[in-house]
Design a protein around this motif. Structure first.
Motif, PDB file in Angstrom:
ATOM      1  N   ALA A  36      44.817  19.629 -31.697  1.00  0.00           N
ATOM      2  CA  ALA A  36      43.373  19.393 -31.714  1.00  0.00           C
ATOM      3  C   ALA A  36      42.877  18.913 -30.353  1.00  0.00           C
ATOM      4  O   ALA A  36      41.820  19.336 -29.875  1.00  0.00           O
ATOM      5  N   SER A  39      42.765  21.729 -27.782  1.00  0.00           N
ATOM      6  CA  SER A  39      41.593  22.573 -27.997  1.00  0.00           C
ATOM      7  C   SER A  39      40.319  21.876 -27.540  1.00  0.00           C
ATOM      8  O   SER A  39      39.435  22.490 -26.918  1.00  0.00           O
ATOM      9  N   ARG A  55      37.419  24.023 -34.499  1.00  0.00           N
ATOM     10  CA  ARG A  55      37.455  23.078 -35.621  1.00  0.00           C
ATOM     11  C   ARG A  55      36.048  22.686 -36.064  1.00  0.00           C
ATOM     12  O   ARG A  55      35.829  22.384 -37.238  1.00  0.00           O
ATOM     13  N   GLN A  56      35.086  22.695 -35.147  1.00  0.00           N
ATOM     14  CA  GLN A  56      33.695  22.468 -35.529  1.00  0.00           C
ATOM     15  C   GLN A  56      33.184  23.630 -36.382  1.00  0.00           C
ATOM     16  O   GLN A  56      32.438  23.414 -37.346  1.00  0.00           O
ATOM     17  N   PRO A  70      45.041  22.269 -45.652  1.00  0.00           N
ATOM     18  CA  PRO A  70      45.498  22.908 -44.415  1.00  0.00           C
ATOM     19  C   PRO A  70      46.867  23.545 -44.609  1.00  0.00           C
ATOM     20  O   PRO A  70      47.690  23.044 -45.389  1.00  0.00           O
ATOM     21  N   SER A  73      50.360  23.850 -40.232  1.00  0.00           N
ATOM     22  CA  SER A  73      49.798  23.207 -39.038  1.00  0.00           C
ATOM     23  C   SER A  73      50.816  23.044 -37.919  1.00  0.00           C
ATOM     24  O   SER A  73      50.440  22.857 -36.768  1.00  0.00           O
ATOM     25  N   VAL A  94      43.702  27.867 -36.728  1.00  0.00           N
ATOM     26  CA  VAL A  94      43.540  26.883 -37.798  1.00  0.00           C
ATOM     27  C   VAL A  94      43.448  27.654 -39.099  1.00  0.00           C
ATOM     28  O   VAL A  94      42.742  28.663 -39.183  1.00  0.00           O
ATOM     29  N   ASP A 111      41.994  29.611 -32.598  1.00  0.00           N
ATOM     30  CA  ASP A 111      41.811  28.380 -31.818  1.00  0.00           C
ATOM     31  C   ASP A 111      41.557  28.774 -30.368  1.00  0.00           C
ATOM     32  O   ASP A 111      42.426  28.669 -29.496  1.00  0.00           O
TER      33      ASP A 111
END
Length: 542
Positions: A36, A39, A55-56, A70, A73, A94, A111
């Motif tokens: 995360a 990114s 992710r947004q 999820p 990962s 993701v 991603d």
């Protein structure tokens, strides 16, 4: 009847186990955060372009406050870099199962904050796996695409060849009656252009979406023709000229809102598929705290564990109905409920012996007769060995159990809680036996056998071979070989390593096990209830 626990979480042994499990959970969460954070470093670039980070995008697409599961990962962990401090897990995407406009969907997002969304090590295996989960569970497939495609700096021919399965699966999903919806947030070049091409609905973003088989540089080199990106594959061209896109959005936010509206029009709301359960039908929570699951499993996996203690912290009201409790006692077969869903647990309090294999076979067949999903809680050193076991027919009785696992007609869910060694991995529905879902606790270990056992076996064989040749074994060399084998086995048995290889669907916190299992059972029940309209072919783009 409710299980009466004898476990005391306050003892020094339990507290030491808890500390070790929490340490592993911390390491796992740090690896997820590494992806995360890597990114998020691209945020200034995305903001300058008026875009949202991947992710947004996922967060805006999903229903606020709804469950999110999820998947994979740690995909690619230790595959791109062998140095644990440098590897970035996630496979360049993701993925997970969540609710969009009240519909449970499979969601995959490139991603693009990392290496422009190029599919990293493990990324191909990850997307192929989540596509298979969507097919098995009749889930709409939503793809948020912005990808540089395959990472050519790490090109492998097998990745190119097997990568075709990604596009084949999109066609399979559509033909199975499962909508494939793509939001093209950015570029999709060459093979990546077939992601929207094989989708049922495509949403494009003005000024950002690109989809072409050959971009301007390749086109110029191959044919001498000069064209702009917009002429070759821009959003306005594809929505107004080629017909590749159905909807044109002004930015990422509007595109995601359009995707939510498209899903809302499916008429597939989850609560319309399965009747709502009353509180009584959903069952009471377990009598014992989920926090105890941190303290139950020993760090070395050499100490015995009564896996009924685990079941009692997962089952409604901690009510367990044990099947043939006195026969093949080391193999546990237990009926229970999780959030109102009837299930059959199978687990291990020791090696699987002849009686245990026969009991498990009987139990699996009975659960298939009743239509109850099976949940395997793996903590096994494998099938029993020895003269008595061999003469008792361990091979044929173990084979019957494997036959039952292979051909079971109900959903099977596997959780690797501790050891998963030898053929016990097979008989307890390991990855090769296609469980509907398979998750691991952070402490889990998977191998054909323990490292020390393997090293001792190889040392015995090597020493015998040298002696047959009249050579006296060198103790120092034998010890070096022993140490190398132990290190090889132990490093590959680690749950983070096996998860990085895609040998599970992800690591989970033991405390979240009941919630994860409940989600999986809800997904399976919805799949059973959902009526789809398969076609001979997927929807062709016109």
């Amino acid at each position: 009847m409710s299980f009466v626990s004898s476990f005391d979480a306050t003892t020094p042994v339990a507290q030491a186990r808890r500390a070790a499990m929490l340490a592993r959970i911390g390491q796992w969460r740090a690896l997820e955060e590494r992806a995360a954070a890597a990114s998020a470093k691209s945020l200034p670039v995305f903001e300058k372009r008026g875009q949202l980070l991947p992710r947004q995008r996922v967060a805006l697409l999903l229903d606020a406050g709804a469950p999110w599961l999820p998947l994979c990962s740690l995909a690619g962990y230790l595959q791109d870099h062998k140095d644990p401090s440098k590897t970035v897990p996630g496979g360049g995407m993701v993925a997970g199962i969540g609710f969009v406009s009240g519909v449970r969907c499979m969601v995959v997002a490139s991603d693009s904050g990392i290496d422009a969304g190029a599919i990293g090590a493990g990324g191909l295996e990850k997307i192929l796996r989540v596509q298979e989960i969507a097919l098995q569970n009749k889930l709409p497939f939503i793809h948020l695409v912005e990808s540089a495609g395959a990472n050519l700096m790490k090109y492998r021919v097998e990745g190119f060849v097997l990568g075709g399965g990604l596009f084949r699966n999109l066609a399979r999903l559509s033909a199975a009656g499962l909508p494939v919806i793509t939001v093209q947030h950015g570029s999709g070049t060459a093979g990546g252009a077939y992601m929207p091409g094989l989708s049922d609905v495509v949403i494009m973003v003005r000024g950002r979406s690109r989809a072409f088989l050959a971009g301007p540089p390749l086109l110029k080199a191959a044919t001498g023709e000069t064209a702009t990106e917009e002429e070759l594959g821009g959003a306005e061209m594809h929505t107004g000229v080629s017909g590749l896109g159905e909807h044109l959005a002004e930015d990422d936010r509007q595109a995601l809102g359009m995707a939510r509206e498209v899903v809302g029009r499916l008429g597939w709301r989850a609560n319309a598929l399965t009747p709502a359960l009353s509180q009584r039908e959903r069952g009471q929570p377990p009598l014992y705290p989920a926090d105890d699951l941190l303290s139950l499993m020993p760090e070395t996996l050499r100490e015995p564990v009564d896996m009924r203690e685990v079941m009692a912290r997962l089952a409604d009201g901690s009510e367990l109905l044990e099947f043939k409790a006195l026969y093949g006692a080391a193999t546990l077969c237990v009926q229970a409920r999780i959030e109102g869903h009837e299930v059959g647990f199978i687990s291990n309090n020791g090696p699987i012996d002849v009686a245990g294999a026969n009991k498990a076979t009987h139990f699996i067949q009975q659960m298939c007769q009743l239509g109850h999903p099976l949940i395997y809680l793996q903590n096994t050193t494998g099938y029993m060995v020895g003269k008595d076991s061999e003469q008792g027919g361990m091979i044929k009785h173990g084979s019957k159990m494997i036959q039952a696992v292979t051909n079971a007609t109900v959903p099977q869910i596997t959780l690797q809680c501790g050891a998963s060694y030898g053929a016990g991995n097979y008989g307890m529905c390991g990855r090769a036996y296609a469980p509907r879902f398979l998750f691991s606790w952070p402490n889990a270990r998977t191998a054909v056998m323990g490292g020390e056992q393997a090293a001792s076996t190889m040392r015995t064989v090597a020493e015998a071979g040298l002696l047959r040749k009249g050579i006296t074994p060198d103790p120092a060399e034998m010890q070096q070989q022993y140490d190398r084998i132990v290190e090889l086995f132990e490093s590959q048995a680690d749950a983070f390593y096996t998860s990085g290889l895609g040998l599970d669907d992800g690591i989970i916190d033991p405390r979240e096990t009941r919630a994860v299992l409940a989600q999986c059972l809800h997904i399976c029940a919805e799949a059973e209830a959902r009526v789809v309209r398969p076609m001979q072919f997927g929807v062709a783009r016109m």
